[in-house]
Design a protein around this motif. Structure first.
Motif, PDB file in Angstrom:
ATOM      1  N   TYR A   1       5.247   8.301   3.484  1.00  0.00           N
ATOM      2  CA  TYR A   1       6.239   7.820   2.521  1.00  0.00           C
ATOM      3  C   TYR A   1       5.841   7.971   1.048  1.00  0.00           C
ATOM      4  O   TYR A   1       6.643   7.646   0.162  1.00  0.00           O
ATOM      5  CB  TYR A   1       6.542   6.340   2.785  1.00  0.00           C
ATOM      6  CG  TYR A   1       7.212   6.100   4.118  1.00  0.00           C
ATOM      7  CD1 TYR A   1       8.529   6.498   4.336  1.00  0.00           C
ATOM      8  CD2 TYR A   1       6.531   5.492   5.167  1.00  0.00           C
ATOM      9  CE1 TYR A   1       9.144   6.287   5.564  1.00  0.00           C
ATOM     10  CE2 TYR A   1       7.137   5.282   6.393  1.00  0.00           C
ATOM     11  CZ  TYR A   1       8.442   5.675   6.581  1.00  0.00           C
ATOM     12  OH  TYR A   1       9.059   5.466   7.794  1.00  0.00           O
ATOM     13  N   ALA A   2       4.648   8.447   0.756  1.00  0.00           N
ATOM     14  CA  ALA A   2       4.164   8.466  -0.630  1.00  0.00           C
ATOM     15  C   ALA A   2       5.110   9.206  -1.578  1.00  0.00           C
ATOM     16  O   ALA A   2       5.434   8.707  -2.662  1.00  0.00           O
ATOM     17  CB  ALA A   2       2.770   9.093  -0.689  1.00  0.00           C
ATOM     18  N   ASP A   3       5.571  10.397  -1.188  1.00  0.00           N
ATOM     19  CA  ASP A   3       6.440  11.173  -2.083  1.00  0.00           C
ATOM     20  C   ASP A   3       7.780  10.481  -2.299  1.00  0.00           C
ATOM     21  O   ASP A   3       8.300  10.456  -3.429  1.00  0.00           O
ATOM     22  CB  ASP A   3       6.668  12.579  -1.522  1.00  0.00           C
ATOM     23  CG  ASP A   3       5.464  13.485  -1.700  1.00  0.00           C
ATOM     24  OD1 ASP A   3       4.546  13.103  -2.442  1.00  0.00           O
ATOM     25  OD2 ASP A   3       5.439  14.567  -1.093  1.00  0.00           O
ATOM     26  N   ASP A   4       8.330   9.911  -1.243  1.00  0.00           N
ATOM     27  CA  ASP A   4       9.616   9.222  -1.371  1.00  0.00           C
ATOM     28  C   ASP A   4       9.483   7.982  -2.251  1.00  0.00           C
ATOM     29  O   ASP A   4      10.350   7.707  -3.089  1.00  0.00           O
ATOM     30  CB  ASP A   4      10.144   8.807   0.006  1.00  0.00           C
ATOM     31  CG  ASP A   4      10.507  10.000   0.878  1.00  0.00           C
ATOM     32  OD1 ASP A   4      10.786  11.074   0.315  1.00  0.00           O
ATOM     33  OD2 ASP A   4      10.503   9.858   2.109  1.00  0.00           O
ATOM     34  N   VAL A   5       8.404   7.253  -2.062  1.00  0.00           N
ATOM     35  CA  VAL A   5       8.172   6.061  -2.879  1.00  0.00           C
ATOM     36  C   VAL A   5       7.958   6.452  -4.337  1.00  0.00           C
ATOM     37  O   VAL A   5       8.513   5.823  -5.254  1.00  0.00           O
ATOM     38  CB  VAL A   5       6.959   5.270  -2.349  1.00  0.00           C
ATOM     39  CG1 VAL A   5       6.528   4.188  -3.336  1.00  0.00           C
ATOM     40  CG2 VAL A   5       7.287   4.639  -1.005  1.00  0.00           C
ATOM     41  N   THR A   6       7.181   7.499  -4.571  1.00  0.00           N
ATOM     42  CA  THR A   6       6.937   7.953  -5.941  1.00  0.00           C
ATOM     43  C   THR A   6       8.229   8.366  -6.631  1.00  0.00           C
ATOM     44  O   THR A   6       8.462   8.017  -7.796  1.00  0.00           O
ATOM     45  CB  THR A   6       5.942   9.128  -5.953  1.00  0.00           C
ATOM     46  OG1 THR A   6       4.696   8.685  -5.408  1.00  0.00           O
ATOM     47  CG2 THR A   6       5.712   9.638  -7.360  1.00  0.00           C
ATOM     48  N   SER A   7       9.083   9.093  -5.929  1.00  0.00           N
ATOM     49  CA  SER A   7      10.364   9.511  -6.510  1.00  0.00           C
ATOM     50  C   SER A   7      11.211   8.296  -6.874  1.00  0.00           C
ATOM     51  O   SER A   7      11.823   8.244  -7.953  1.00  0.00           O
ATOM     52  CB  SER A   7      11.133  10.404  -5.529  1.00  0.00           C
ATOM     53  OG  SER A   7      10.473  11.630  -5.332  1.00  0.00           O
ATOM     54  N   ALA A   8      11.241   7.305  -5.981  1.00  0.00           N
ATOM     55  CA  ALA A   8      12.027   6.101  -6.244  1.00  0.00           C
ATOM     56  C   ALA A   8      11.446   5.313  -7.417  1.00  0.00           C
ATOM     57  O   ALA A   8      12.189   4.741  -8.228  1.00  0.00           O
ATOM     58  CB  ALA A   8      12.091   5.233  -4.991  1.00  0.00           C
ATOM     59  N   LEU A   9      10.130   5.284  -7.528  1.00  0.00           N
ATOM     60  CA  LEU A   9       9.483   4.622  -8.662  1.00  0.00           C
ATOM     61  C   LEU A   9       9.796   5.355  -9.964  1.00  0.00           C
ATOM     62  O   LEU A   9      10.115   4.730 -10.983  1.00  0.00           O
ATOM     63  CB  LEU A   9       7.970   4.560  -8.444  1.00  0.00           C
ATOM     64  CG  LEU A   9       7.458   3.557  -7.417  1.00  0.00           C
ATOM     65  CD1 LEU A   9       5.994   3.824  -7.093  1.00  0.00           C
ATOM     66  CD2 LEU A   9       7.634   2.131  -7.917  1.00  0.00           C
ATOM     67  N   ASN A  10       9.678   6.674  -9.929  1.00  0.00           N
ATOM     68  CA  ASN A  10       9.973   7.469 -11.127  1.00  0.00           C
ATOM     69  C   ASN A  10      11.404   7.257 -11.605  1.00  0.00           C
ATOM     70  O   ASN A  10      11.669   7.223 -12.811  1.00  0.00           O
ATOM     71  CB  ASN A  10       9.761   8.958 -10.839  1.00  0.00           C
ATOM     72  CG  ASN A  10       8.303   9.336 -10.695  1.00  0.00           C
ATOM     73  OD1 ASN A  10       7.413   8.548 -11.025  1.00  0.00           O
ATOM     74  ND2 ASN A  10       8.045  10.520 -10.184  1.00  0.00           N
ATOM     75  N   ASP A  11      12.326   7.113 -10.651  1.00  0.00           N
ATOM     76  CA  ASP A  11      13.747   6.966 -10.986  1.00  0.00           C
ATOM     77  C   ASP A  11      14.133   5.528 -11.325  1.00  0.00           C
ATOM     78  O   ASP A  11      15.299   5.250 -11.626  1.00  0.00           O
ATOM     79  CB  ASP A  11      14.609   7.453  -9.814  1.00  0.00           C
ATOM     80  CG  ASP A  11      14.465   8.951  -9.574  1.00  0.00           C
ATOM     81  OD1 ASP A  11      14.012   9.655 -10.493  1.00  0.00           O
ATOM     82  OD2 ASP A  11      14.802   9.416  -8.464  1.00  0.00           O
ATOM     83  N   GLY A  12      13.186   4.603 -11.246  1.00  0.00           N
ATOM     84  CA  GLY A  12      13.473   3.215 -11.567  1.00  0.00           C
ATOM     85  C   GLY A  12      14.274   2.490 -10.503  1.00  0.00           C
ATOM     86  O   GLY A  12      14.854   1.429 -10.767  1.00  0.00           O
ATOM     87  N   LYS A  13      14.296   3.025  -9.293  1.00  0.00           N
ATOM     88  CA  LYS A  13      15.082   2.406  -8.219  1.00  0.00           C
ATOM     89  C   LYS A  13      14.347   1.261  -7.539  1.00  0.00           C
ATOM     90  O   LYS A  13      14.976   0.366  -6.970  1.00  0.00           O
ATOM     91  CB  LYS A  13      15.459   3.471  -7.183  1.00  0.00           C
ATOM     92  CG  LYS A  13      16.387   4.555  -7.730  1.00  0.00           C
ATOM     93  CD  LYS A  13      16.677   5.615  -6.674  1.00  0.00           C
ATOM     94  CE  LYS A  13      17.611   6.685  -7.220  1.00  0.00           C
ATOM     95  NZ  LYS A  13      17.871   7.752  -6.210  1.00  0.00           N
ATOM     96  N   ILE A  14      13.021   1.305  -7.577  1.00  0.00           N
ATOM     97  CA  ILE A  14      12.216   0.258  -6.957  1.00  0.00           C
ATOM     98  C   ILE A  14      11.006  -0.041  -7.836  1.00  0.00           C
ATOM     99  O   ILE A  14      10.637   0.753  -8.713  1.00  0.00           O
ATOM    100  CB  ILE A  14      11.708   0.653  -5.550  1.00  0.00           C
ATOM    101  CG1 ILE A  14      10.734   1.844  -5.640  1.00  0.00           C
ATOM    102  CG2 ILE A  14      12.859   0.960  -4.613  1.00  0.00           C
ATOM    103  CD1 ILE A  14      10.028   2.173  -4.331  1.00  0.00           C
ATOM    104  N   LYS A  15      10.402  -1.186  -7.612  1.00  0.00           N
ATOM    105  CA  LYS A  15       9.051  -1.446  -8.082  1.00  0.00           C
ATOM    106  C   LYS A  15       8.252  -1.872  -6.861  1.00  0.00           C
ATOM    107  O   LYS A  15       8.807  -2.424  -5.900  1.00  0.00           O
ATOM    108  CB  LYS A  15       9.010  -2.517  -9.166  1.00  0.00           C
ATOM    109  CG  LYS A  15       9.381  -3.909  -8.717  1.00  0.00           C
ATOM    110  CD  LYS A  15       9.245  -4.905  -9.866  1.00  0.00           C
ATOM    111  CE  LYS A  15       9.675  -6.312  -9.436  1.00  0.00           C
ATOM    112  NZ  LYS A  15       9.599  -7.276 -10.550  1.00  0.00           N
ATOM    113  N   VAL A  16       6.966  -1.591  -6.866  1.00  0.00           N
ATOM    114  CA  VAL A  16       6.134  -1.882  -5.699  1.00  0.00           C
ATOM    115  C   VAL A  16       4.939  -2.723  -6.127  1.00  0.00           C
ATOM    116  O   VAL A  16       4.210  -2.357  -7.056  1.00  0.00           O
ATOM    117  CB  VAL A  16       5.636  -0.591  -5.017  1.00  0.00           C
ATOM    118  CG1 VAL A  16       4.819  -0.936  -3.768  1.00  0.00           C
ATOM    119  CG2 VAL A  16       6.797   0.321  -4.639  1.00  0.00           C
ATOM    120  N   ASN A  17       4.757  -3.840  -5.438  1.00  0.00           N
ATOM    121  CA  ASN A  17       3.570  -4.666  -5.627  1.00  0.00           C
ATOM    122  C   ASN A  17       2.569  -4.318  -4.530  1.00  0.00           C
ATOM    123  O   ASN A  17       2.829  -4.570  -3.345  1.00  0.00           O
ATOM    124  CB  ASN A  17       3.929  -6.153  -5.539  1.00  0.00           C
ATOM    125  CG  ASN A  17       4.886  -6.586  -6.628  1.00  0.00           C
ATOM    126  OD1 ASN A  17       4.752  -6.189  -7.783  1.00  0.00           O
ATOM    127  ND2 ASN A  17       5.857  -7.410  -6.274  1.00  0.00           N
TER     128      ASN A  17
END
Length: 251
Positions: free
Chosen positions: A105-121
């Motif tokens: 999931y790293a690439d999908d999570v990174t894309s979502a983070l870059n797009d401001g769709k999620i934040k991850v703790n």
């Protein structure tokens, strides 16, 4: 030109004229039909390869981390503070399932983070300290990851810890190896080395791990394990491969 050559040329011309009169196109010199088809196929393959290469490059560029990172205690927060979806990841850097989760999931999570769709703790936990000889690699790696935040290398360092994950029952990586890994990634702050080798976050990591183990909201069948993932406070089923897209879609 000899007489034989002129006769041959005249014969060919006459044959061509007869074929043309019959409505048959004489065979042209140059590439044959098969050759032309082969050339077309080769050209098409080249075009397809170029298109595929373009999209591979674009995809790699799109998943390069560009999100902000901050640390508070033993938690690293990646992404914009006002992102609409909050994901909590409890991980142990020696955990093989955590490594597989990261790889998947790293690439999908990174894309979502870059797009401001999620934040991850990202919660540093060390439940596998006794699975290395000498014990303690999980804590040492978690401490090094926290040190990577002020060193401005956290996304790359987080990835590297999983890419080069030692096996359970092994010696793990030494503090100096963890220092060198960060130096190779560009850590230049003067206290990078002492932060990693000093293992100054060890007590806080132990306390956070103890709290996570005792938190019933993080348990499955009465047990805490890693990775444990929450979306907006609700634990997800790791067998659900659509958990991230569903989270972004608000499902």
């Amino acid at each position: 030109m000899g007489g034989a050559s002129r006769s041959e040329k005249q014969r060919r011309q006459a044959a061509s004229q007869r074929l043309a009169a019959a409505g048959i196109t004489p065979k042209q010199h140059g590439p044959s039909g098969g050759t032309r088809i082969a050339l077309i196929v080769v050209a098409a393959v080249v075009v397809v390869a170029a298109v595929v290469a373009y999209f591979v490059i674009q995809n790699r560029q799109s998943t390069e981390p560009s999100y902000p990172v901050a640390a508070s205690g033993t938690v690293v927060t990646a992404g914009k503070a006002d992102a609409p979806v909050t994901v909590d990841v409890y991980e142990d850097y020696l955990c093989p399932v955590c490594e597989r989760f990261e790889a998947r999931y790293a690439d999908d999570v990174t894309s979502a983070l870059n797009d401001g769709k999620i934040k991850v703790n990202y919660h540093a936990t060390a439940i596998l300290d006794n699975q290395t000889t000498p014990p303690g690699y999980s804590t040492l790696a978690a401490n090094a990851a926290l040190c990577a935040v002020p060193a401005n290398i956290w996304p790359a360092y987080h990835k590297a810890l999983y890419d080069d994950q030692p096996a359970e029952k092994s010696a793990g990586l030494t503090a100096q190896q963890l220092v060198q890994k960060g130096t190779d990634l560009g850590a230049k702050n003067t206290d990078w080395s002492s932060c990693v080798t000093g293992n100054g976050n060890a007590a806080a990591i132990a306390a956070a791990t103890k709290a996570s183990i005792a938190n019933t909201a993080l348990q499955a069948n009465g047990q805490f394990g890693t990775p444990t993932i929450l979306v907006n406070g609700t634990k997800i089923d790791l067998n659900d491969s659509k958990w991230l897209s569903n989270a972004i879609a608000g499902k």
